[in-house]
Design an enzyme around this catalytic site. Structure first.
Site, PDB file in Angstrom:
ATOM      1  N   TYR A  61       0.820  -1.217   0.000  1.00 52.52           N
ATOM      2  CA  TYR A  61       0.000   0.000   0.000  1.00 52.52           C
ATOM      3  C   TYR A  61       0.852   1.264   0.000  1.00 52.52           C
ATOM      4  O   TYR A  61       0.418   2.295  -0.514  1.00 52.52           O
ATOM      5  CB  TYR A  61      -0.994  -0.031   1.165  1.00 52.52           C
ATOM      6  CG  TYR A  61      -2.099  -1.021   0.887  1.00 52.52           C
ATOM      7  CD1 TYR A  61      -3.181  -0.673   0.088  1.00 52.52           C
ATOM      8  CD2 TYR A  61      -2.028  -2.321   1.347  1.00 52.52           C
ATOM      9  CE1 TYR A  61      -4.171  -1.592  -0.225  1.00 52.52           C
ATOM     10  CE2 TYR A  61      -3.011  -3.252   1.043  1.00 52.52           C
ATOM     11  CZ  TYR A  61      -4.075  -2.876   0.259  1.00 52.52           C
ATOM     12  OH  TYR A  61      -5.043  -3.795  -0.065  1.00 52.52           O
TER      13      TYR A  61
ATOM     14  N   ARG B 155       1.334   1.694  -3.642  1.00 48.00           N
ATOM     15  CA  ARG B 155       0.114   2.209  -4.260  1.00 48.00           C
ATOM     16  C   ARG B 155      -0.056   3.696  -3.946  1.00 48.00           C
ATOM     17  O   ARG B 155      -0.508   4.474  -4.791  1.00 48.00           O
ATOM     18  CB  ARG B 155      -1.112   1.444  -3.767  1.00 48.00           C
ATOM     19  CG  ARG B 155      -1.189   0.007  -4.247  1.00 48.00           C
ATOM     20  CD  ARG B 155      -2.540  -0.601  -3.952  1.00 48.00           C
ATOM     21  NE  ARG B 155      -3.589  -0.017  -4.783  1.00 48.00           N
ATOM     22  CZ  ARG B 155      -4.894  -0.196  -4.580  1.00 48.00           C
ATOM     23  NH1 ARG B 155      -5.312  -0.926  -3.558  1.00 48.00           N
ATOM     24  NH2 ARG B 155      -5.782   0.349  -5.381  1.00 48.00           N
TER      25      ARG B 155
ATOM     26  N   ASP C  24      -8.312   6.032  -4.567  1.00 43.39           N
ATOM     27  CA  ASP C  24      -7.564   7.253  -4.871  1.00 43.39           C
ATOM     28  C   ASP C  24      -8.429   8.475  -4.566  1.00 43.39           C
ATOM     29  O   ASP C  24      -9.615   8.360  -4.274  1.00 43.39           O
ATOM     30  CB  ASP C  24      -7.106   7.258  -6.335  1.00 43.39           C
ATOM     31  CG  ASP C  24      -8.278   7.195  -7.315  1.00 43.39           C
ATOM     32  OD1 ASP C  24      -9.100   8.139  -7.319  1.00 43.39           O
ATOM     33  OD2 ASP C  24      -8.390   6.213  -8.070  1.00 43.39           O
TER      34      ASP C  24
ATOM     35  N   HIS D 164     -14.850   1.866  -0.433  1.00 40.64           N
ATOM     36  CA  HIS D 164     -13.735   0.961  -0.166  1.00 40.64           C
ATOM     37  C   HIS D 164     -12.589   1.642   0.563  1.00 40.64           C
ATOM     38  O   HIS D 164     -11.476   1.122   0.596  1.00 40.64           O
ATOM     39  CB  HIS D 164     -13.234   0.338  -1.473  1.00 40.64           C
ATOM     40  CG  HIS D 164     -14.186  -0.648  -2.063  1.00 40.64           C
ATOM     41  ND1 HIS D 164     -14.116  -1.092  -3.371  1.00 40.64           N
ATOM     42  CD2 HIS D 164     -15.250  -1.295  -1.518  1.00 40.64           C
ATOM     43  CE1 HIS D 164     -15.093  -1.953  -3.601  1.00 40.64           C
ATOM     44  NE2 HIS D 164     -15.800  -2.079  -2.495  1.00 40.64           N
TER      45      HIS D 164
ATOM     46  N   CYS E  71      -1.157   4.116  16.878  1.00 38.64           N
ATOM     47  CA  CYS E  71      -2.371   4.921  16.733  1.00 38.64           C
ATOM     48  C   CYS E  71      -2.214   6.197  17.548  1.00 38.64           C
ATOM     49  O   CYS E  71      -1.822   6.145  18.719  1.00 38.64           O
ATOM     50  CB  CYS E  71      -3.574   4.120  17.220  1.00 38.64           C
ATOM     51  SG  CYS E  71      -5.098   5.084  17.374  1.00 38.64           S
TER      52      CYS E  71
ATOM     53  N   GLY F 284     -17.054   2.862 -15.449  1.00 37.35           N
ATOM     54  CA  GLY F 284     -15.741   2.267 -15.292  1.00 37.35           C
ATOM     55  C   GLY F 284     -15.654   1.184 -14.243  1.00 37.35           C
ATOM     56  O   GLY F 284     -14.604   1.000 -13.625  1.00 37.35           O
TER      57      GLY F 284
ATOM     58  N   SER G 226     -16.530  -3.009 -13.259  1.00 33.95           N
ATOM     59  CA  SER G 226     -16.736  -4.307 -13.908  1.00 33.95           C
ATOM     60  C   SER G 226     -18.119  -4.875 -13.664  1.00 33.95           C
ATOM     61  O   SER G 226     -18.590  -5.725 -14.419  1.00 33.95           O
ATOM     62  CB  SER G 226     -15.686  -5.305 -13.413  1.00 33.95           C
ATOM     63  OG  SER G 226     -15.903  -5.619 -12.043  1.00 33.95           O
TER      64      SER G 226
ATOM     65  N   ASN H 135     -18.755   2.433 -20.029  1.00 35.80           N
ATOM     66  CA  ASN H 135     -17.579   1.592 -19.866  1.00 35.80           C
ATOM     67  C   ASN H 135     -16.802   1.513 -21.168  1.00 35.80           C
ATOM     68  O   ASN H 135     -17.334   1.800 -22.246  1.00 35.80           O
ATOM     69  CB  ASN H 135     -17.990   0.177 -19.429  1.00 35.80           C
ATOM     70  CG  ASN H 135     -17.205  -0.278 -18.208  1.00 35.80           C
ATOM     71  OD1 ASN H 135     -16.016  -0.004 -18.094  1.00 35.80           O
ATOM     72  ND2 ASN H 135     -17.881  -0.974 -17.297  1.00 35.80           N
TER      73      ASN H 135
ATOM     74  N   ALA I 296     -13.600   6.775 -20.922  1.00 38.75           N
ATOM     75  CA  ALA I 296     -14.305   7.605 -19.951  1.00 38.75           C
ATOM     76  C   ALA I 296     -14.045   9.085 -20.191  1.00 38.75           C
ATOM     77  O   ALA I 296     -14.946   9.920 -20.002  1.00 38.75           O
ATOM     78  CB  ALA I 296     -13.885   7.222 -18.532  1.00 38.75           C
TER      79      ALA I 296
END
Length: 232
Positions: free
Chosen positions: A53, A56, A91, A106, A133, A172, A174, A198, A216
């Site tokens: 991550y 990413r 994102d 998500h 934390c 966009g 699936s 799509n 798109a």
């Protein structure tokens, strides 16, 4: 005025340069889902997951919103009714393109989550294993993203919007991952007109009332222009 609810998936960000889950050669292709996108994978090898991550996050920081993101932001600002954007993406390209109050079902790459107390905060560019934390000090920080086997965020709010939508568009995505794959049915039950946009028709395309096929960055601005002309 009519409420528009829009669901976006990886396809809307692909033209900005973000590799999608199914693309060959990207970050996802180098790892098994079970290793980097499940709670069990994080428990087995937190260093691998944090590194995945972190990569990413670096990738996402290098890209910019495209014409599709910007068109949806324009629709939000100019449509006389509500325009609700729900995204499966982690994102922040919708926000960077000018959209507001985006519902991230998500989660978000730029957020961290404490697995102990549930506190959320802005993630550093690179998260380390055992990141503490800031609230409870437990070393259980993880990316604030929804992994396989976990419940997506804001579902009650999303279903409430779907129940009052006049127009529902899926862009966009699936259409293969639930519960998002069922949103079109929820919207149709409420009487919505439904549209899929799509690069190519999905397996569930026939469920929608209408379809637009193409990039798109071309189809979404064209659709937004048509909608806004109706308000002139």
């Amino acid at each position: 005025m009519e409420k528009i609810v829009i669901l976006t998936g990886a396809g809307i960000s692909a033209e900005s340069g973000l590799i999608t889950f199914r693309d060959e050669g990207g970050l996802w292709a180098q790892h098994r889902i079970e290793d980097v996108a499940t709670p069990e994978g994080f428990a087995r090898d937190p260093a691998l997951v944090q590194g995945f991550y972190n990569a990413r996050r670096v990738q996402a920081a290098k890209v910019h919103p495209n014409a599709a993101h910007q068109a949806l932001a324009r629709l939000q600002s100019e449509w006389p009714g509500d325009v609700v954007i729900v995204t499966q993406n982690v994102d922040n390209l919708h926000e960077a393109g000018g959209a507001e109050d985006v519902i991230h079902m998500h989660g978000s790459l730029d957020r961290a989550l404490c697995a102990t107390c549930g506190h959320r905060w802005a993630a550093p560019p690179e998260m380390a294993v055992g990141e503490p934390c800031p609230t409870c000090a437990e070393p259980t920080a993880r990316p604030d993203v929804v992994w396989f086997g976990e419940m997506p965020y804001h579902m009650d709010e999303i279903y409430s919007h779907l129940s009052s939508a006049s127009i529902f568009a899926a862009i966009g995505t699936s259409g293969q991952v639930y519960p998002a794959a069922a949103f079109v049915h929820e919207a149709q039950t409420a009487g919505s007109q439904t549209l899929e946009i799509n690069l190519e028709p999905t397996m569930g395309a026939s469920v929608f009332d209408d379809r637009l096929v193409g990039k798109a960055t071309e189809t979404v601005p064209q659709w937004v222009d048509r909608l806004l002309r109706q308000t002139d």
